[in-house]
Design an enzyme around this catalytic site. Structure first.
Site, PDB file in Angstrom:
ATOM      1  N   ASP A 105     -23.485-123.675 -31.327  1.00  0.00           N
ATOM      2  CA  ASP A 105     -24.901-124.053 -31.403  1.00  0.00           C
ATOM      3  C   ASP A 105     -25.261-124.930 -32.593  1.00  0.00           C
ATOM      4  O   ASP A 105     -26.410-124.951 -33.032  1.00  0.00           O
ATOM      5  CB  ASP A 105     -25.746-122.773 -31.452  1.00  0.00           C
ATOM      6  CG  ASP A 105     -25.284-121.828 -32.552  1.00  0.00           C
ATOM      7  OD1 ASP A 105     -24.605-122.289 -33.491  1.00  0.00           O
ATOM      8  OD2 ASP A 105     -25.602-120.621 -32.470  1.00  0.00           O
ATOM      9  N   GLU A 131     -18.260-120.437 -26.389  1.00  0.00           N
ATOM     10  CA  GLU A 131     -19.275-119.533 -26.962  1.00  0.00           C
ATOM     11  C   GLU A 131     -20.645-119.855 -26.360  1.00  0.00           C
ATOM     12  O   GLU A 131     -21.634-120.085 -27.058  1.00  0.00           O
ATOM     13  CB  GLU A 131     -19.325-119.596 -28.496  1.00  0.00           C
ATOM     14  CG  GLU A 131     -20.001-118.378 -29.112  1.00  0.00           C
ATOM     15  CD  GLU A 131     -20.081-118.412 -30.632  1.00  0.00           C
ATOM     16  OE1 GLU A 131     -21.024-118.987 -31.178  1.00  0.00           O
ATOM     17  OE2 GLU A 131     -19.188-117.826 -31.286  1.00  0.00           O
ATOM     18  N   GLU A 163     -30.527-123.559 -34.098  1.00  0.00           N
ATOM     19  CA  GLU A 163     -29.400-123.180 -33.233  1.00  0.00           C
ATOM     20  C   GLU A 163     -29.828-122.740 -31.835  1.00  0.00           C
ATOM     21  O   GLU A 163     -29.128-123.020 -30.858  1.00  0.00           O
ATOM     22  CB  GLU A 163     -28.562-122.078 -33.898  1.00  0.00           C
ATOM     23  CG  GLU A 163     -27.752-122.542 -35.108  1.00  0.00           C
ATOM     24  CD  GLU A 163     -28.567-122.611 -36.399  1.00  0.00           C
ATOM     25  OE1 GLU A 163     -29.752-122.189 -36.390  1.00  0.00           O
ATOM     26  OE2 GLU A 163     -28.041-123.102 -37.411  1.00  0.00           O
ATOM     27  N   HIS A 211     -26.943-118.163 -45.555  1.00  0.00           N
ATOM     28  CA  HIS A 211     -27.143-119.615 -45.628  1.00  0.00           C
ATOM     29  C   HIS A 211     -28.088-120.169 -44.588  1.00  0.00           C
ATOM     30  O   HIS A 211     -28.345-121.366 -44.571  1.00  0.00           O
ATOM     31  CB  HIS A 211     -25.794-120.322 -45.441  1.00  0.00           C
ATOM     32  CG  HIS A 211     -25.233-120.099 -44.065  1.00  0.00           C
ATOM     33  ND1 HIS A 211     -24.391-119.068 -43.781  1.00  0.00           N
ATOM     34  CD2 HIS A 211     -25.439-120.749 -42.904  1.00  0.00           C
ATOM     35  CE1 HIS A 211     -24.080-119.093 -42.499  1.00  0.00           C
ATOM     36  NE2 HIS A 211     -24.709-120.107 -41.942  1.00  0.00           N
ATOM     37  N   ARG A 251     -30.814-121.745 -42.205  1.00  0.00           N
ATOM     38  CA  ARG A 251     -31.948-122.618 -42.534  1.00  0.00           C
ATOM     39  C   ARG A 251     -33.254-121.846 -42.635  1.00  0.00           C
ATOM     40  O   ARG A 251     -34.068-122.095 -43.516  1.00  0.00           O
ATOM     41  CB  ARG A 251     -32.092-123.707 -41.459  1.00  0.00           C
ATOM     42  CG  ARG A 251     -31.538-125.052 -41.900  1.00  0.00           C
ATOM     43  CD  ARG A 251     -31.784-126.103 -40.825  1.00  0.00           C
ATOM     44  NE  ARG A 251     -31.547-127.444 -41.332  1.00  0.00           N
ATOM     45  CZ  ARG A 251     -30.349-127.967 -41.577  1.00  0.00           C
ATOM     46  NH1 ARG A 251     -29.270-127.240 -41.384  1.00  0.00           N
ATOM     47  NH2 ARG A 251     -30.230-129.199 -42.018  1.00  0.00           N
ATOM     48  N   HIS A 293     -22.164-120.628 -50.002  1.00  0.00           N
ATOM     49  CA  HIS A 293     -22.200-121.829 -49.159  1.00  0.00           C
ATOM     50  C   HIS A 293     -22.549-123.040 -50.028  1.00  0.00           C
ATOM     51  O   HIS A 293     -23.334-122.936 -50.972  1.00  0.00           O
ATOM     52  CB  HIS A 293     -23.270-121.602 -48.087  1.00  0.00           C
ATOM     53  CG  HIS A 293     -23.294-122.605 -46.977  1.00  0.00           C
ATOM     54  ND1 HIS A 293     -23.655-123.918 -47.148  1.00  0.00           N
ATOM     55  CD2 HIS A 293     -23.013-122.472 -45.653  1.00  0.00           C
ATOM     56  CE1 HIS A 293     -23.598-124.554 -45.991  1.00  0.00           C
ATOM     57  NE2 HIS A 293     -23.209-123.701 -45.065  1.00  0.00           N
TER      58      HIS A 293
HETATM   59  C1  UD1 Z   1     -24.602-125.682 -40.355  1.00  0.00           C
HETATM   60  C2  UD1 Z   1     -25.136-125.427 -38.953  1.00  0.00           C
HETATM   61  C3  UD1 Z   1     -25.347-123.926 -38.740  1.00  0.00           C
HETATM   62  C4  UD1 Z   1     -24.101-123.130 -39.103  1.00  0.00           C
HETATM   63  C5  UD1 Z   1     -23.637-123.510 -40.493  1.00  0.00           C
HETATM   64  C6  UD1 Z   1     -22.338-122.809 -40.814  1.00  0.00           C
HETATM   65  C7  UD1 Z   1     -26.639-127.098 -37.963  1.00  0.00           C
HETATM   66  C8  UD1 Z   1     -27.994-127.671 -37.950  1.00  0.00           C
HETATM   67  N1  UD1 Z   1     -26.429-126.079 -38.798  1.00  0.00           N
HETATM   68  O1  UD1 Z   1     -25.632-125.301 -41.245  1.00  0.00           O
HETATM   69  O2  UD1 Z   1     -25.684-123.686 -37.390  1.00  0.00           O
HETATM   70  O3  UD1 Z   1     -24.420-121.757 -39.065  1.00  0.00           O
HETATM   71  O4  UD1 Z   1     -23.433-124.924 -40.566  1.00  0.00           O
HETATM   72  O5  UD1 Z   1     -22.062-122.827 -42.175  1.00  0.00           O
HETATM   73  O6  UD1 Z   1     -25.781-127.561 -37.258  1.00  0.00           O
HETATM   74  N2  UD1 Z   1     -22.473-129.034 -47.706  1.00  0.00           N
HETATM   75  C9  UD1 Z   1     -21.493-129.514 -48.553  1.00  0.00           C
HETATM   76  N3  UD1 Z   1     -20.172-129.377 -48.185  1.00  0.00           N
HETATM   77  C10 UD1 Z   1     -19.800-128.770 -47.041  1.00  0.00           C
HETATM   78  C11 UD1 Z   1     -20.804-128.262 -46.200  1.00  0.00           C
HETATM   79  C12 UD1 Z   1     -22.127-128.408 -46.528  1.00  0.00           C
HETATM   80  O7  UD1 Z   1     -21.792-130.060 -49.606  1.00  0.00           O
HETATM   81  O8  UD1 Z   1     -18.592-128.681 -46.773  1.00  0.00           O
HETATM   82  C13 UD1 Z   1     -23.901-129.197 -48.089  1.00  0.00           C
HETATM   83  C14 UD1 Z   1     -24.406-130.643 -47.910  1.00  0.00           C
HETATM   84  O9  UD1 Z   1     -25.308-130.943 -48.935  1.00  0.00           O
HETATM   85  C15 UD1 Z   1     -25.153-130.552 -46.575  1.00  0.00           C
HETATM   86  C16 UD1 Z   1     -25.732-129.161 -46.661  1.00  0.00           C
HETATM   87  O10 UD1 Z   1     -24.718-128.381 -47.265  1.00  0.00           O
HETATM   88  O11 UD1 Z   1     -26.110-131.568 -46.437  1.00  0.00           O
HETATM   89  C17 UD1 Z   1     -26.146-128.547 -45.363  1.00  0.00           C
HETATM   90  O12 UD1 Z   1     -25.149-128.668 -44.362  1.00  0.00           O
HETATM   91  P1  UD1 Z   1     -25.589-128.616 -42.804  1.00  0.00           P
HETATM   92  O13 UD1 Z   1     -24.384-128.704 -41.950  1.00  0.00           O
HETATM   93  O14 UD1 Z   1     -26.685-129.580 -42.537  1.00  0.00           O
HETATM   94  O15 UD1 Z   1     -26.285-127.204 -42.667  1.00  0.00           O
HETATM   95  P2  UD1 Z   1     -25.667-125.748 -42.767  1.00  0.00           P
HETATM   96  O16 UD1 Z   1     -26.704-124.888 -43.381  1.00  0.00           O
HETATM   97  O17 UD1 Z   1     -24.317-125.802 -43.358  1.00  0.00           O
HETATM   98  N1  UDP Z   2     -16.072-117.887 -43.974  1.00  0.00           N
HETATM   99  C1  UDP Z   2     -15.027-118.420 -44.716  1.00  0.00           C
HETATM  100  N2  UDP Z   2     -15.187-118.573 -46.071  1.00  0.00           N
HETATM  101  C2  UDP Z   2     -16.338-118.232 -46.699  1.00  0.00           C
HETATM  102  C3  UDP Z   2     -17.409-117.712 -45.921  1.00  0.00           C
HETATM  103  C4  UDP Z   2     -17.254-117.563 -44.543  1.00  0.00           C
HETATM  104  O1  UDP Z   2     -13.974-118.722 -44.180  1.00  0.00           O
HETATM  105  O2  UDP Z   2     -16.413-118.397 -47.922  1.00  0.00           O
HETATM  106  C5  UDP Z   2     -15.898-117.713 -42.511  1.00  0.00           C
HETATM  107  C6  UDP Z   2     -16.293-116.381 -41.945  1.00  0.00           C
HETATM  108  O3  UDP Z   2     -15.254-115.433 -42.050  1.00  0.00           O
HETATM  109  C7  UDP Z   2     -16.602-116.743 -40.504  1.00  0.00           C
HETATM  110  C8  UDP Z   2     -17.208-118.117 -40.617  1.00  0.00           C
HETATM  111  O4  UDP Z   2     -16.771-118.631 -41.878  1.00  0.00           O
HETATM  112  O5  UDP Z   2     -15.415-116.870 -39.748  1.00  0.00           O
HETATM  113  C9  UDP Z   2     -18.692-118.040 -40.580  1.00  0.00           C
HETATM  114  O6  UDP Z   2     -19.221-119.260 -40.928  1.00  0.00           O
HETATM  115  P1  UDP Z   2     -20.690-119.426 -41.444  1.00  0.00           P
HETATM  116  O7  UDP Z   2     -21.179-118.134 -42.003  1.00  0.00           O
HETATM  117  O8  UDP Z   2     -20.691-120.635 -42.314  1.00  0.00           O
HETATM  118  O9  UDP Z   2     -21.493-119.825 -40.133  1.00  0.00           O
HETATM  119  P2  UDP Z   2     -22.139-119.011 -38.952  1.00  0.00           P
HETATM  120  O10 UDP Z   2     -21.131-118.094 -38.365  1.00  0.00           O
HETATM  121  O11 UDP Z   2     -23.335-118.303 -39.491  1.00  0.00           O
HETATM  122  O12 UDP Z   2     -22.561-120.080 -37.995  1.00  0.00           O
END
Ligand code: UD1
Ligand code: UDP
Length: 382
Positions: free
Chosen positions: A98, A120, A134, A211, A213, A244
Site C-alpha cells: 500500500d 498483500e 495507505e 513512523h 504519517r 526511521h
Molecule cells: C513510506 C510509506 C509507508 C510505509 C513506510 C515504511 C508511502 C506514502 N509511505 O513512508 O506506507 O509504511 O514507508 O517505512 O508510500 N528517508 C531517508 N532515507 C530512507 C528512507 C526515508 O532519508 O532510506 C526520509 C526522507 O527524508 C524521506 C522521508 O524519510 O523524504 C519520508 O519517506 P517516505 O517514503 O515519503 O515516507 P515514509 O514515512 O517512509
Molecule cells: N525493520 C528493519 N529495521 C528497522 C526497523 C524495522 O528491518 O530498524 C523491519 C521490520 O522488522 C519489518 C519492516 O521493517 O519487517 C517494517 O517496516 P516499516 O515499519 O518501515 O513499515 P510498515 O510495515 O509500517 O509499512
C-alpha cells in the site's frame, strides 16, 4: 514458448523485506524470468534490505528526496516505471501492499496495458484517512490489479465483498513470515555495535518503532513523553528504538529521548538484526504494519499505537492490542504488561495467523497457473 517476464517493483523497506523471498522464488522457477525494478522511494533503508538478501535490481529509479511529498513520489514513479515498461515489456508486474510506489507503479502498468499482480492484497480499515495514504493506495491498487495474493481469509473476504472475481484471488499467507524464517536464529550474533551492548538477558527490552504519517507531529511527541514516563517507573527495562530516517521522526524522538540512559536510539537496523532483536525483546510498542505481523509469530505482545488496524487477526488471537497514541493510555497499558505477569502471559503467545513460510511458493504457483504453465491451482493458506 517464451518464458513470461515477471517484473517485481518496490521502493520502501517493508516492501523490499516482503518481496525479497518472492524475488528469490521467481528466480528459482525454471519457467519464469525474474526482473526487479526499485523506485528507491527509500534509499538507505531499502539498500540495507537489498544487501542482506543479495538482490541486485535490474532498474533503479533512485527517486528519494529529503522530505518528499506524495505527489512528488507519484510523479517520479509514474514517469520512471513507464520508461522501464517500454524497454523491458514484461508480461506481468508485481507490486506489494500500500505504499505510493505500489499505487503509482500499478497505474503505470495499467497505462501500458500490462497485467498487475498485487501481493498483500485486501487489507482494509475502510477509513479513507487511516492509515494515510495507505488505505487509498491499496484500494486504488485493487481496482487496477488483475491477480491478487491475499495473506489471509479476511483479506480475501474484503476483496470478494468489493466485487473482485474470487477466481483471481489466492490466499497465500504473508511473505513476511517467509522472510522471518530465514532471518531468526537463537545463535545469531548482532552486527550493530550498539545492539551488541544491550543486556537482553538481565533486562526487559521494549522494542519501539513508529513512523506513520498520521502519527507525525503531536502523536509522536506523545509517544516519546509516554516512554519517558515509563522508564521512570521501572529500572529493569531498556527501550530499543531504531529510528526511521524521516526527519519528522528523527527530530522529536532525539529531542525528547536522546539523553536518557535507558533509551537506545539506534540507526535503522538491517533486517536480520531487527528480527533477532524482536525475538529477544520482552514486548513491542509500534505503529508499524510489518511489526504487527512479525512479533506475534515470535510470541511477543504488541501494543499498537494507532486507532485502528487493517490486521485484525492477531488482535483476535490476543497477542496484539490497539491502544492509540494518548500518552496516559500508553503508560497505563505498558505498565499493566510490565507489572502484572498474568496480563503479560496472556498476550505472549506465539501465533501465526499471517503465514506459514510458504507464501512465495504459493504466489509463484499461482503465477504459473495464470500463464498456463501448470494445470494445478495452488492450495490456499489456512
Ligand atoms: C513510506 C510509506 C509507508 C510505509 C513506510 C515504511 C508511502 C506514502 N509511505 O513512508 O506506507 O509504511 O514507508 O517505512 O508510500 N528517508 C531517508 N532515507 C530512507 C528512507 C526515508 O532519508 O532510506 C526520509 C526522507 O527524508 C524521506 C522521508 O524519510 O523524504 C519520508 O519517506 P517516505 O517514503 O515519503 O515516507 P515514509 O514515512 O517512509
Ligand atoms: N525493520 C528493519 N529495521 C528497522 C526497523 C524495522 O528491518 O530498524 C523491519 C521490520 O522488522 C519489518 C519492516 O521493517 O519487517 C517494517 O517496516 P516499516 O515499519 O518501515 O513499515 P510498515 O510495515 O509500517 O509499512
Amino acid at each position: 514458448m517464451k518464458k513470461p517476464i515477471i517484473l517485481t517493483i518496490f521502493g520502501t523497506r517493508p516492501e523490499a523485506i516482503k518481496m525479497a523471498p518472492l524475488v528469490k522464488e521467481i528466480a528459482n522457477s525454471s519457467d519464469l524470468v525474474s526482473k526487479v525494478c526499485v523506485t528507491a522511494q527509500h534509499r538507505q533503508m531499502l539498500d540495507q534490505v537489498l544487501d542482506i538478501f543479495e538482490i541486485t535490481p535490474d532498474y533503479d529509479l533512485d527517486i528519494m528526496k529529503d522530505r518528499q511529498t506524495l505527489s512528488g513520489i507519484t510523479k517520479l514513479v509514474l514517469e520512471g516505471v513507464e520508461k522501464v515498461l517500454l524497454e523491458l515489456k514484461p508480461d506481468m508486474v508485481l507490486v506489494h501492499g500500500d505504499t505510493t510506489t505500489t499505487f503509482a507503479a500499478s497505474l503505470a502498468a495499467f497505462y501500458a496495458q500490462i497485467s498487475v499482480g498485487h501481493v498483500e492484497a485486501g487489507l482494509r480499515t475502510y477509513d479513507k484517512y487511516f492509515p494515510y495514504p495507505e488505505e487509498m493506495n491499496r484500494r486504488l491498487t485493487s481496482c487496477i490489479a488483475d491477480i491478487y495474493f491475499s495473506p489471509t481469509q479476511a483479506n480475501y473476504n474484503n476483496l470478494v465483498n468489493e466485487g473482485i472475481n474470487p477466481d483471481v484471488i489466492y490466499i497465500t499467507g504473508n511473505t513476511v513470515i517467509d522472510a522471518l524464517k530465514s532471518t531468526v536464529s537463537q545463535e545469531y550474533d548482532f552486527k550493530d555495535e550498539n545492539l551488541k551492548k544491550i543486556d537482553f538477558l538481565g533486562k526487559r527490552v521494549i522494542a519501539v518503532e513508529a513512523h506513520r504519517r498520521e502519527n507525525l507531529g503531536q502523536p509522536i511527541e506523545d509517544i516519546c513523553f509516554a516512554l519517558k514516563e515509563i522508564i521512570t517507573k521501572y529500572d529493569d527495562i531498556e527501550i530499543v528504538w531504531p529510528v526511521h530516517l524521516n526527519p519528522q521522526v528523527q527530530e522529536p524522538v532525539k529531542r525528547i529521548l536522546g539523553d536518557l540512559s535507558q533509551v537506545h536510539l539506534l540507526d535503522p537496523l538491517q533486517v536480520q538484526d531487527m528480527h533477532n532483536m524482536l525475538s529477544r525483546a520482552h514486548l513491542v510498542l509500534t505503529d508499524s504494519g510489518g511489526l504487527q505481523e512479525e512479533a506475534p509469530s515470535l510470541g511477543k505482545p504488541v501494543l499498537v499505537m494507532r486507532n485502528e488496524t487493517e490486521r485484525p487477526e492477531a488482535v483476535k488471537a490476543g497477542t496484539v492490542k490497539i491502544i492509540g497514541t494518548d500518552r496516559r493510555t500508553i503508560v497505563e497499558q505498558t505498565s499493566k504488561l510490565l507489572s502484572i505477569p498474568s496480563e503479560y502471559t496472556k498476550m505472549a503467545q506465539s501465533v501465526n495467523p499471517y503465514g506459514d513460510g510458504y507464501a512465495s511458493s504459493r504466489i509463484v504457483d499461482a503465477i504459473r497457473y495464470w500463464f498456463k504453465l501448470t494445470d494445478k491451482k495452488p492450495d490456499a493458506f489456512e
